[in-house]
Scaffold this motif. Structure first.
Motif, PDB file in Angstrom:
ATOM      1  N   ALA A   1       0.840  -1.198   0.000  1.00 14.56           N
ATOM      2  CA  ALA A   1       0.000   0.000   0.000  1.00 14.56           C
ATOM      3  C   ALA A   1       0.875   1.247   0.000  1.00 14.56           C
ATOM      4  O   ALA A   1       1.863   1.315   0.715  1.00 14.56           O
ATOM      5  CB  ALA A   1      -0.923   0.016   1.218  1.00 14.56           C
ATOM      6  N   ARG A   2       0.502   2.200  -0.827  1.00 17.52           N
ATOM      7  CA  ARG A   2       1.091   3.540  -0.786  1.00 17.52           C
ATOM      8  C   ARG A   2       0.193   4.367   0.120  1.00 17.52           C
ATOM      9  O   ARG A   2      -1.038   4.343  -0.034  1.00 17.52           O
ATOM     10  CB  ARG A   2       1.155   4.148  -2.187  1.00 17.52           C
ATOM     11  N   LEU A   3       0.796   5.084   1.059  1.00 16.74           N
ATOM     12  CA  LEU A   3       0.018   5.790   2.075  1.00 16.74           C
ATOM     13  C   LEU A   3       0.274   7.294   2.055  1.00 16.74           C
ATOM     14  O   LEU A   3       1.402   7.737   1.853  1.00 16.74           O
ATOM     15  CB  LEU A   3       0.366   5.245   3.466  1.00 16.74           C
ATOM     16  N   LYS A   4      -0.794   8.074   2.330  1.00 15.28           N
ATOM     17  CA  LYS A   4      -0.634   9.524   2.446  1.00 15.28           C
ATOM     18  C   LYS A   4      -0.436   9.958   3.892  1.00 15.28           C
ATOM     19  O   LYS A   4      -0.294  11.130   4.181  1.00 15.28           O
ATOM     20  CB  LYS A   4      -1.814  10.262   1.807  1.00 15.28           C
ATOM     21  N   GLY A   5      -0.431   9.015   4.807  1.00 16.51           N
ATOM     22  CA  GLY A   5      -0.171   9.261   6.230  1.00 16.51           C
ATOM     23  C   GLY A   5       0.401   8.008   6.840  1.00 16.51           C
ATOM     24  O   GLY A   5       0.364   6.933   6.232  1.00 16.51           O
ATOM     25  N   ALA A   6       0.944   8.154   8.042  1.00 15.50           N
ATOM     26  CA  ALA A   6       1.557   6.995   8.697  1.00 15.50           C
ATOM     27  C   ALA A   6       1.011   6.785  10.106  1.00 15.50           C
ATOM     28  O   ALA A   6       1.688   6.243  10.965  1.00 15.50           O
ATOM     29  CB  ALA A   6       3.073   7.162   8.731  1.00 15.50           C
ATOM     30  N   THR A   7      -0.222   7.191  10.327  1.00 14.81           N
ATOM     31  CA  THR A   7      -0.810   7.054  11.660  1.00 14.81           C
ATOM     32  C   THR A   7      -1.635   5.786  11.811  1.00 14.81           C
ATOM     33  O   THR A   7      -2.027   5.431  12.914  1.00 14.81           O
ATOM     34  CB  THR A   7      -1.708   8.267  11.990  1.00 14.81           C
ATOM     35  N   GLY A   8      -1.949   5.124  10.691  1.00 20.07           N
ATOM     36  CA  GLY A   8      -2.743   3.905  10.756  1.00 20.07           C
ATOM     37  C   GLY A   8      -4.239   4.146  10.746  1.00 20.07           C
ATOM     38  O   GLY A   8      -5.025   3.223  10.936  1.00 20.07           O
ATOM     39  N   THR A   9      -4.651   5.377  10.515  1.00 21.59           N
ATOM     40  CA  THR A   9      -6.078   5.672  10.492  1.00 21.59           C
ATOM     41  C   THR A   9      -6.670   5.377   9.121  1.00 21.59           C
ATOM     42  O   THR A   9      -5.959   5.326   8.119  1.00 21.59           O
ATOM     43  CB  THR A   9      -6.356   7.148  10.865  1.00 21.59           C
ATOM     44  N   ASP A  10      -7.989   5.180   9.076  1.00 26.32           N
ATOM     45  CA  ASP A  10      -8.687   4.927   7.820  1.00 26.32           C
ATOM     46  C   ASP A  10      -8.501   6.105   6.865  1.00 26.32           C
ATOM     47  O   ASP A  10      -8.371   7.245   7.289  1.00 26.32           O
ATOM     48  CB  ASP A  10     -10.180   4.709   8.071  1.00 26.32           C
ATOM     49  N   GLY A  11      -8.488   5.809   5.596  1.00 29.29           N
ATOM     50  CA  GLY A  11      -8.417   6.861   4.593  1.00 29.29           C
ATOM     51  C   GLY A  11      -7.013   7.284   4.208  1.00 29.29           C
ATOM     52  O   GLY A  11      -6.855   8.219   3.429  1.00 29.29           O
ATOM     53  N   GLU A  12      -5.989   6.629   4.721  1.00 27.02           N
ATOM     54  CA  GLU A  12      -4.609   7.008   4.395  1.00 27.02           C
ATOM     55  C   GLU A  12      -4.077   6.286   3.150  1.00 27.02           C
ATOM     56  O   GLU A  12      -3.030   6.652   2.630  1.00 27.02           O
ATOM     57  CB  GLU A  12      -3.672   6.738   5.560  1.00 27.02           C
ATOM     58  N   THR A  13      -4.806   5.301   2.661  1.00 22.22           N
ATOM     59  CA  THR A  13      -4.346   4.527   1.515  1.00 22.22           C
ATOM     60  C   THR A  13      -4.578   5.293   0.217  1.00 22.22           C
ATOM     61  O   THR A  13      -5.698   5.684  -0.091  1.00 22.22           O
ATOM     62  CB  THR A  13      -5.064   3.167   1.453  1.00 22.22           C
ATOM     63  N   VAL A  14      -3.504   5.501  -0.533  1.00 23.25           N
ATOM     64  CA  VAL A  14      -3.580   6.143  -1.839  1.00 23.25           C
ATOM     65  C   VAL A  14      -3.844   5.077  -2.903  1.00 23.25           C
ATOM     66  O   VAL A  14      -4.676   5.253  -3.785  1.00 23.25           O
ATOM     67  CB  VAL A  14      -2.258   6.885  -2.157  1.00 23.25           C
ATOM     68  N   ALA A  15      -3.113   3.965  -2.800  1.00 22.19           N
ATOM     69  CA  ALA A  15      -3.274   2.836  -3.724  1.00 22.19           C
ATOM     70  C   ALA A  15      -2.765   1.595  -3.017  1.00 22.19           C
ATOM     71  O   ALA A  15      -1.900   1.680  -2.137  1.00 22.19           O
ATOM     72  CB  ALA A  15      -2.481   3.081  -5.003  1.00 22.19           C
ATOM     73  N   ASN A  16      -3.310   0.433  -3.375  1.00 25.43           N
ATOM     74  CA  ASN A  16      -2.839  -0.822  -2.778  1.00 25.43           C
ATOM     75  C   ASN A  16      -3.107  -1.982  -3.722  1.00 25.43           C
ATOM     76  O   ASN A  16      -3.794  -1.839  -4.725  1.00 25.43           O
ATOM     77  CB  ASN A  16      -3.468  -1.058  -1.404  1.00 25.43           C
ATOM     78  N   GLY A  17      -2.535  -3.121  -3.369  1.00 26.46           N
ATOM     79  CA  GLY A  17      -2.747  -4.300  -4.172  1.00 26.46           C
ATOM     80  C   GLY A  17      -2.294  -5.540  -3.433  1.00 26.46           C
ATOM     81  O   GLY A  17      -1.592  -5.460  -2.419  1.00 26.46           O
ATOM     82  N   ALA A  18      -2.723  -6.682  -3.928  1.00 21.18           N
ATOM     83  CA  ALA A  18      -2.327  -7.960  -3.345  1.00 21.18           C
ATOM     84  C   ALA A  18      -2.340  -8.987  -4.467  1.00 21.18           C
ATOM     85  O   ALA A  18      -3.157  -8.903  -5.381  1.00 21.18           O
ATOM     86  CB  ALA A  18      -3.278  -8.372  -2.225  1.00 21.18           C
ATOM     87  N   GLY A  19      -1.417  -9.922  -4.368  1.00 22.34           N
ATOM     88  CA  GLY A  19      -1.391 -10.941  -5.393  1.00 22.34           C
ATOM     89  C   GLY A  19      -0.414 -12.046  -5.084  1.00 22.34           C
ATOM     90  O   GLY A  19       0.336 -11.984  -4.110  1.00 22.34           O
ATOM     91  N   LYS A  20      -0.450 -13.075  -5.911  1.00 23.09           N
ATOM     92  CA  LYS A  20       0.438 -14.222  -5.706  1.00 23.09           C
ATOM     93  C   LYS A  20       1.589 -14.244  -6.702  1.00 23.09           C
ATOM     94  O   LYS A  20       2.385 -15.160  -6.718  1.00 23.09           O
ATOM     95  CB  LYS A  20      -0.364 -15.507  -5.789  1.00 23.09           C
ATOM     96  N   GLY A  21       1.679 -13.226  -7.545  1.00 22.51           N
ATOM     97  CA  GLY A  21       2.760 -13.158  -8.528  1.00 22.51           C
ATOM     98  C   GLY A  21       3.629 -11.932  -8.311  1.00 22.51           C
ATOM     99  O   GLY A  21       3.511 -11.224  -7.311  1.00 22.51           O
ATOM    100  N   GLN A  22       4.493 -11.686  -9.275  1.00 20.71           N
ATOM    101  CA  GLN A  22       5.387 -10.536  -9.238  1.00 20.71           C
ATOM    102  C   GLN A  22       4.579  -9.246  -9.145  1.00 20.71           C
ATOM    103  O   GLN A  22       3.498  -9.140  -9.729  1.00 20.71           O
ATOM    104  CB  GLN A  22       6.234 -10.537 -10.512  1.00 20.71           C
ATOM    105  N   ALA A  23       5.111  -8.256  -8.409  1.00 19.08           N
ATOM    106  CA  ALA A  23       4.427  -6.974  -8.265  1.00 19.08           C
ATOM    107  C   ALA A  23       5.412  -5.840  -8.508  1.00 19.08           C
ATOM    108  O   ALA A  23       6.574  -5.918  -8.119  1.00 19.08           O
ATOM    109  CB  ALA A  23       3.818  -6.854  -6.875  1.00 19.08           C
ATOM    110  N   THR A  24       4.932  -4.790  -9.161  1.00 23.92           N
ATOM    111  CA  THR A  24       5.725  -3.588  -9.395  1.00 23.92           C
ATOM    112  C   THR A  24       4.926  -2.399  -8.897  1.00 23.92           C
ATOM    113  O   THR A  24       3.725  -2.280  -9.200  1.00 23.92           O
ATOM    114  CB  THR A  24       6.035  -3.422 -10.900  1.00 23.92           C
TER     115      THR A  24
END
Length: 123
Positions: A78-101
């Protein structure tokens, strides 16, 4: 017997001494080969688990992971716009079983990764 200003029989006068205090002055940073190598690796690689501050612990740029670490769980990031752990800080995210960029931007505050192999900076 008069006095003629001699200090016969007494010790010679001592020179004045100065005391230097380092109070309030932080110690000089020590650079070791290990610390230098860690800094180099932190800038080029991101371990598979953790939340890392952009610009402080990792550099902005494009990173690639070969995929999930051993254990079978998907690789999550996950790319985050904050580092406090609160909801709404995720800019983009992903999950998978293969290579990721992922491209971490200089405007991102942090990058979070769980269950992934080491992320390696491209270029």
């Amino acid at each position: 017997m008069g006095t003629n200003g001699d200090n016969a029989g007494s010790e010679p006068p001592t020179s004045p001494t100065a005391t230097v205090s380092n109070a309030g002055v932080p110690p000089s940073p020590q650079t070791t080969a290990e610390a230098t190598e860690k800094t180099k690796n932190v800038n080029q690689e991101i371990p598979g688990d953790g939340t890392f501050l952009v610009g402080r612990e990792i550099r902005p740029g494009t990173y690639r992971s070969a995929g999930p670490a051993e254990g079978g769980s998907p690789c999550y990031w996950a790319r985050l716009k904050g580092a406090t752990g609160t909801d709404g800080e995720t800019v983009a995210n992903g999950a998978g079983k293969g290579q990721a960029t992922v491209t971490v931007l200089d405007t991102d505050k942090a990058f979070q990764t769980t269950g992934c192999q080491t992320w390696k900076r491209l270029g």
